[in-house]
Design a protein around this motif. Structure first.
Motif, PDB file in Angstrom:
ATOM      1  N   ILE A  64      -5.135  -6.589   0.162  1.00 35.75           N
ATOM      2  CA  ILE A  64      -5.211  -5.128   0.053  1.00 35.75           C
ATOM      3  C   ILE A  64      -4.549  -4.471   1.256  1.00 35.75           C
ATOM      4  CG2 ILE A  64      -6.825  -3.182   0.112  1.00 35.75           C
ATOM      5  CD1 ILE A  64      -8.686  -4.881  -1.659  1.00 35.75           C
ATOM      6  N   GLU A  65      -4.816  -4.990   2.459  1.00 40.59           N
ATOM      7  CA  GLU A  65      -4.201  -4.417   3.660  1.00 40.59           C
ATOM      8  C   GLU A  65      -2.688  -4.534   3.593  1.00 40.59           C
ATOM      9  OE1 GLU A  65      -6.052  -6.464   6.887  1.00 40.59           O
ATOM     10  OE2 GLU A  65      -7.849  -5.197   6.862  1.00 40.59           O
ATOM     11  N   SER A  66      -2.214  -5.659   3.108  1.00 42.10           N
ATOM     12  CA  SER A  66      -0.766  -5.847   2.981  1.00 42.10           C
ATOM     13  C   SER A  66      -0.180  -4.849   1.985  1.00 42.10           C
ATOM     14  CB  SER A  66      -0.481  -7.285   2.519  1.00 42.10           C
ATOM     15  OG  SER A  66       0.877  -7.447   2.218  1.00 42.10           O
ATOM     16  N   ASP A  67      -0.851  -4.690   0.831  1.00 41.74           N
ATOM     17  CA  ASP A  67      -0.378  -3.727  -0.171  1.00 41.74           C
ATOM     18  C   ASP A  67      -0.393  -2.305   0.384  1.00 41.74           C
ATOM     19  OD1 ASP A  67       0.025  -5.743  -1.979  1.00 41.74           O
ATOM     20  OD2 ASP A  67      -1.793  -5.344  -3.161  1.00 41.74           O
ATOM     21  N   LEU A  68      -1.476  -1.956   1.101  1.00 38.96           N
ATOM     22  CA  LEU A  68      -1.555  -0.616   1.668  1.00 38.96           C
ATOM     23  C   LEU A  68      -0.454  -0.372   2.689  1.00 38.96           C
ATOM     24  CD1 LEU A  68      -5.392  -0.077   2.106  1.00 38.96           C
ATOM     25  CD2 LEU A  68      -3.873   1.080   0.519  1.00 38.96           C
ATOM     26  N   ASN A  69      -0.195  -1.376   3.513  1.00 44.58           N
ATOM     27  CA  ASN A  69       0.880  -1.230   4.496  1.00 44.58           C
ATOM     28  C   ASN A  69       2.221  -1.036   3.802  1.00 44.58           C
ATOM     29  OD1 ASN A  69      -0.771  -1.402   6.733  1.00 44.58           O
ATOM     30  ND2 ASN A  69      -0.573  -3.615   6.917  1.00 44.58           N
ATOM     31  N   ASN A  70       2.462  -1.808   2.721  1.00 45.32           N
ATOM     32  CA  ASN A  70       3.721  -1.663   1.993  1.00 45.32           C
ATOM     33  C   ASN A  70       3.835  -0.266   1.376  1.00 45.32           C
ATOM     34  OD1 ASN A  70       4.480  -4.277   2.580  1.00 45.32           O
ATOM     35  ND2 ASN A  70       3.746  -5.125   0.660  1.00 45.32           N
ATOM     36  N   HIS A  71       2.725   0.195   0.767  1.00 47.69           N
ATOM     37  CA  HIS A  71       2.752   1.519   0.155  1.00 47.69           C
ATOM     38  C   HIS A  71       2.906   2.605   1.212  1.00 47.69           C
ATOM     39  CE1 HIS A  71       2.071   0.277  -3.925  1.00 47.69           C
ATOM     40  NE2 HIS A  71       0.982  -0.404  -3.596  1.00 47.69           N
ATOM     41  N   ALA A  72       2.233   2.439   2.333  1.00 47.31           N
ATOM     42  CA  ALA A  72       2.341   3.435   3.402  1.00 47.31           C
ATOM     43  C   ALA A  72       3.779   3.512   3.910  1.00 47.31           C
ATOM     44  CB  ALA A  72       1.384   3.097   4.547  1.00 47.31           C
ATOM     45  N   THR A  73       4.417   2.362   4.043  1.00 45.75           N
ATOM     46  CA  THR A  73       5.802   2.335   4.505  1.00 45.75           C
ATOM     47  C   THR A  73       6.711   3.026   3.492  1.00 45.75           C
ATOM     48  OG1 THR A  73       5.369   0.256   5.643  1.00 45.75           O
ATOM     49  CG2 THR A  73       7.666   0.824   5.248  1.00 45.75           C
ATOM     50  N   LYS A  74       6.518   2.716   2.214  1.00 47.11           N
ATOM     51  CA  LYS A  74       7.343   3.348   1.175  1.00 47.11           C
ATOM     52  C   LYS A  74       7.097   4.850   1.128  1.00 47.11           C
ATOM     53  CE  LYS A  74       7.681  -0.692  -1.834  1.00 47.11           C
ATOM     54  NZ  LYS A  74       7.280  -1.266  -3.131  1.00 47.11           N
ATOM     55  N   THR A  75       5.838   5.240   1.238  1.00 43.65           N
ATOM     56  CA  THR A  75       5.513   6.663   1.199  1.00 43.65           C
ATOM     57  C   THR A  75       6.130   7.389   2.391  1.00 43.65           C
ATOM     58  OG1 THR A  75       3.428   6.146   0.083  1.00 43.65           O
ATOM     59  CG2 THR A  75       3.609   8.318   1.096  1.00 43.65           C
ATOM     60  N   ALA A  76       6.074   6.770   3.558  1.00 44.34           N
ATOM     61  CA  ALA A  76       6.671   7.384   4.751  1.00 44.34           C
ATOM     62  C   ALA A  76       8.179   7.551   4.553  1.00 44.34           C
ATOM     63  CB  ALA A  76       6.375   6.539   5.985  1.00 44.34           C
ATOM     64  N   GLU A  77       8.834   6.556   3.977  1.00 48.58           N
ATOM     65  CA  GLU A  77      10.273   6.667   3.727  1.00 48.58           C
ATOM     66  C   GLU A  77      10.572   7.786   2.735  1.00 48.58           C
ATOM     67  OE1 GLU A  77      11.462   2.796   2.421  1.00 48.58           O
ATOM     68  OE2 GLU A  77      11.256   1.902   4.409  1.00 48.58           O
ATOM     69  N   GLU A  78       9.758   7.875   1.671  1.00 49.53           N
ATOM     70  CA  GLU A  78       9.963   8.928   0.677  1.00 49.53           C
ATOM     71  C   GLU A  78       9.722  10.307   1.290  1.00 49.53           C
ATOM     72  OE1 GLU A  78       7.501   8.000  -2.671  1.00 49.53           O
ATOM     73  OE2 GLU A  78       8.648   6.178  -3.147  1.00 49.53           O
ATOM     74  N   LEU A  79       8.707  10.406   2.164  1.00 49.11           N
ATOM     75  CA  LEU A  79       8.455  11.681   2.836  1.00 49.11           C
ATOM     76  C   LEU A  79       9.618  12.070   3.742  1.00 49.11           C
ATOM     77  CD1 LEU A  79       4.659  11.479   3.724  1.00 49.11           C
ATOM     78  CD2 LEU A  79       5.758  13.039   2.127  1.00 49.11           C
ATOM     79  N   LYS A  80      10.190  11.106   4.411  1.00 50.35           N
ATOM     80  CA  LYS A  80      11.348  11.389   5.257  1.00 50.35           C
ATOM     81  C   LYS A  80      12.517  11.900   4.413  1.00 50.35           C
ATOM     82  CE  LYS A  80      10.339   8.081   8.949  1.00 50.35           C
ATOM     83  NZ  LYS A  80      10.723   6.804   9.574  1.00 50.35           N
ATOM     84  N   LYS A  81      12.733  11.253   3.259  1.00 51.89           N
ATOM     85  CA  LYS A  81      13.819  11.695   2.365  1.00 51.89           C
ATOM     86  C   LYS A  81      13.549  13.106   1.870  1.00 51.89           C
ATOM     87  CE  LYS A  81      15.082   7.098   0.671  1.00 51.89           C
ATOM     88  NZ  LYS A  81      15.068   6.212  -0.512  1.00 51.89           N
ATOM     89  N   ALA A  82      12.293  13.363   1.448  1.00 47.81           N
ATOM     90  CA  ALA A  82      11.947  14.690   0.944  1.00 47.81           C
ATOM     91  C   ALA A  82      12.078  15.741   2.038  1.00 47.81           C
ATOM     92  CB  ALA A  82      10.528  14.688   0.390  1.00 47.81           C
ATOM     93  N   SER A  83      11.688  15.378   3.246  1.00 50.40           N
ATOM     94  CA  SER A  83      11.790  16.303   4.364  1.00 50.40           C
ATOM     95  C   SER A  83      13.246  16.641   4.658  1.00 50.40           C
ATOM     96  CB  SER A  83      11.130  15.688   5.597  1.00 50.40           C
ATOM     97  OG  SER A  83      11.327  16.502   6.719  1.00 50.40           O
TER      98      SER A  83
END
Length: 182
Positions: free
Chosen positions: A63-82
């Motif tokens: 679960i921690e690994s999945d959350l880290n992966n999702h957090a990383t992807k979400t951060a990248e998407e937020l950077k793109k959106a920003s």
């Protein structure tokens, strides 16, 4: 006793002794297995707890690994959106600067034209005060003459209740007797 009977008796005794040995061996095996089962019963709670802890740790790690992966992807998407939002804001600033008096005049003209259309439309569709006064006078005149009519709008037209069985009056036979309100 005869020899045959003795032989049979000895054979039966030998068979009974052999069966007794087999029973003793089976009981010994059963006792040994029971001791092993009791030994397992002692270690079973610890074994279950150990297995539960291992599976829980594995799940937590997953679960921690999945959350880290999702957090990383979400951060990248937020950077793109920003960055997209920043580009849009810059484009809006440039368009605002490019808006000159001609565009402002066209916008104000369109708004004034729409208002003028609304005013003209209301002049044609809303009755004037003179029309309202005339209608009231007509109704008052009918009331004074004893013509308390049942008047309604029928598909946008003014209608009055008449007695259809008492028609064909007047020179063109198109008048009917009014059915007055009680």
């Amino acid at each position: 006793m005869s020899d045959d009977n003795k032989k049979q008796l000895f054979a039966l005794m030998a068979a009974a002794e052999e069966q007794q040995k087999n029973i003793d061996q089976t009981l010994a095996i059963i006792n040994k297995q029971q001791a092993e089962i009791e030994s397992l019963h002692k270690y079973l709670p610890e074994l279950a707890q150990s297995l539960f802890k291992e599976s829980l740790n594995d799940a937590r790690t997953s679960i921690e690994s999945d959350l880290n992966n999702h957090a990383t992807k979400t951060a990248e998407e937020l950077k793109k959106a920003s960055s997209g939002a920043m580009r849009a804001a810059d484009a809006i600033k440039q368009e605002t600067k490019a808006l000159d008096w001609k565009h402002a005049f066209m916008t104000v003209g369109a708004i004034l034209g729409a208002c003028l259309l609304v005013i003209l439309g209301s002049m044609f569709f809303i009755p004037s005060l003179d029309d309202i006064a005339e209608r009231r006078a007509t109704i008052a005149e009918l009331d004074n003459q004893g013509g308390n009519l049942d008047i309604q709008r029928c598909n946008g037209e003014l209608c009055a209740r008449v007695m259809t069985k008492e028609c064909n009056y007047g020179p063109s036979k198109d008048y009917c007797v009014l059915d007055l309100k009680d």
